[in-house]
Design an enzyme around this catalytic site. Structure first.
Site, short mmCIF file in Angstrom:
data_model
loop_
_atom_site.label_atom_id
_atom_site.label_comp_id
_atom_site.label_asym_id
_atom_site.label_seq_id
_atom_site.Cartn_x
_atom_site.Cartn_y
_atom_site.Cartn_z
N ARG A 26 0.82 -1.22 0.00
CA ARG A 26 0.00 0.00 0.00
C ARG A 26 0.85 1.26 0.00
O ARG A 26 0.46 2.30 0.56
CB ARG A 26 -0.97 0.03 1.20
CG ARG A 26 -2.05 -1.02 1.13
CD ARG A 26 -3.14 -0.73 2.17
NE ARG A 26 -4.01 -1.91 2.34
CZ ARG A 26 -4.51 -2.31 3.48
NH1 ARG A 26 -4.25 -1.66 4.60
NH2 ARG A 26 -5.29 -3.37 3.53
N ARG A 30 -3.27 6.64 1.15
CA ARG A 30 -3.84 7.82 1.81
C ARG A 30 -2.89 8.54 2.75
O ARG A 30 -3.18 9.65 3.19
CB ARG A 30 -5.11 7.41 2.57
CG ARG A 30 -6.29 7.10 1.66
CD ARG A 30 -7.49 6.63 2.44
NE ARG A 30 -7.29 5.29 2.99
CZ ARG A 30 -8.11 4.70 3.85
NH1 ARG A 30 -9.17 5.35 4.29
NH2 ARG A 30 -7.86 3.48 4.28
N ARG A 39 -7.04 11.49 -5.51
CA ARG A 39 -8.23 10.69 -5.20
C ARG A 39 -9.49 11.56 -5.25
O ARG A 39 -10.52 11.14 -5.76
CB ARG A 39 -8.05 10.07 -3.81
CG ARG A 39 -9.29 9.43 -3.19
CD ARG A 39 -9.63 8.12 -3.86
NE ARG A 39 -10.75 7.47 -3.18
CZ ARG A 39 -12.04 7.80 -3.34
NH1 ARG A 39 -12.35 8.75 -4.17
NH2 ARG A 39 -12.98 7.15 -2.69
N ASP A 76 -6.96 -2.84 -7.28
CA ASP A 76 -7.62 -3.45 -6.13
C ASP A 76 -7.87 -4.92 -6.45
O ASP A 76 -8.11 -5.28 -7.62
CB ASP A 76 -8.95 -2.75 -5.83
CG ASP A 76 -9.52 -3.20 -4.49
OD1 ASP A 76 -9.11 -2.64 -3.45
OD2 ASP A 76 -10.36 -4.12 -4.47
N TYR A 151 -15.32 -11.66 0.17
CA TYR A 151 -16.10 -10.47 -0.20
C TYR A 151 -17.29 -10.84 -1.08
O TYR A 151 -18.37 -10.25 -0.95
CB TYR A 151 -15.20 -9.47 -0.93
CG TYR A 151 -14.19 -8.81 -0.02
CD1 TYR A 151 -14.54 -7.69 0.75
CD2 TYR A 151 -12.90 -9.30 0.09
CE1 TYR A 151 -13.61 -7.09 1.59
CE2 TYR A 151 -11.97 -8.71 0.92
CZ TYR A 151 -12.33 -7.60 1.67
OH TYR A 151 -11.42 -7.01 2.52
#
Length: 344
Positions: A26, A30, A39, A76, A151
């Site tokens: 990652r 962020r 973003r 992703d 998921y």
């Protein structure tokens, strides 16, 4: 002209480099203000993933700041089920959301437009390879079928993946069919990333640690082995990193049975166990991301212990999971500086 040396690739193939090469899971994310700005401009997270202009820029941001030895494609893991016809959206504060798949929908998973759907990702990889410094390793990736399935079954992230575990016991044959479908398309996805310029691929199994031993063998090991075998028929020499987070004492058999080149280790793996695993090939990891948030002595101590225990073998320095958004940028620089100064 001599081909550029990509130290991450050399280490994955068994060489030892000291100081070890370094990158972070990652690493585009962020904690970087330039990421947050882009973003916002992109609109949605999926627009960020599927727009090559945005995805290339985001991937390059941490390379410009820190000069990491590897760059990992910004995307992703859930683009794979999305490309198989499942709906997907991301909500702030809730993460990815999908409509839970029903048992009778599994045979109807549709891969007819799989590569068309993922064409922007392939373009991103192609553009990254030409945009990155020649010595920087480019890593492609996918999610492992078990983690993808968690998921698809629950429709969102859960703390213990009870919905997927229950589904696997209630409908084992259908569950296996779903994982095989995801595995075969994931292998094709990795192959296309390699064709476009990825030097290495990583398979993320973020939820392998919630399974009992028999389920780990059936739902983690076997589908990943299926992916590895399929990729190897096309690219036998491209290194494959497996990251079965939380696998604990099952790490060794995971490498042996899946055939992955290297093991990504989470921060809970004792360094004595990591050193034992390293005797059979490269390891990657495994600094606790909270040490990076804390900085100071906690960070120095953690980095130093990993370098001392694992630095004499094939090691790629990394975190034991992804960097968290609250991580101060100076702490990342301090970690990079400490690792790189180790060989001085």
């Amino acid at each position: 002209m001599e081909a550029p040396r990509r130290v991450v690739v050399e280490v994955l193939k068994g060489s030892t480099a000291f100081p070890p090469p370094i990158w972070m899971m990652r690493q585009a994310g962020r904690y970087l203000p330039e990421y947050r700005e882009l973003r916002q401009k992109a609109g949605s997270f999926l627009d960020l993933c599927y727009n090559p202009d945005f995805a290339v820029e985001v991937t390059l941001q941490p390379i410009r700041r820190f000069g990491f030895d590897a760059s990992i494609l910004f995307s992703d893991i859930l683009v794979v089920p999305h490309a198989l016809g499942r709906d997907l959206r991301f909500e702030e504060g809730r993460g990815p959301l999908m409509t839970p798949i029903q048992p009778d929908e599994i045979p109807a998973l549709d891969g007819s437009r799989f590569h068309d759907h993922l064409a922007p990702v392939y373009e991103t990889v192609r553009r990254l390879r030409s945009a990155l410094p020649p010595e920087t390793t480019l890593i492609g990736f996918c999610g492992a079928p078990w983690t993808i399935a968690t998921y698809m079954i629950a429709g969102h992230g859960t703390t213990d993946q009870a919905p997927a575990r229950l589904f696997s016991f209630q409908y084992p044959d259908l569950f296996e069919q779903m994982l095989n479908t995801v595995a075969d398309h994931s292998a094709d996805y990795l192959i296309r990333q390699i064709e476009e310029g990825a030097d290495v691929v990583q398979i993320f199994d973020s939820w392998s640690g919630v399974l009992d031993e028999a389920s780990f063998e059936r739902w983690c090991v076997k589908p990943v082995a299926r992916i590895v075998a399929k990729v190897r028929t096309r690219f036998p020499d491209v290194p494959i990193i497996g990251f079965p987070k939380g696998a604990g004492t099952l790490y060794a058999q995971y490498r042996q049975k899946t055939g992955v080149t290297a093991l990504g280790l989470d921060w809970s793996v004792p360094l004595s166990q990591a050193a034992s695993l390293q005797r059979d090939g490269a390891v990657q990891g495994n600094l606790d991301p909270m040490r990076l948030v804390a900085g100071g002595e906690a960070l120095r101590e953690g980095v130093g212990a990993i370098l001392k225990q694992l630095g004499s073998g094939p090691l790629i320095f990394n975190l034991g999971h992804g960097i968290t958004p609250q991580t101060p940028i100076p702490h990342v620089q301090a970690m990079v500086d400490q690792v790189r100064a180790a060989g001085a």
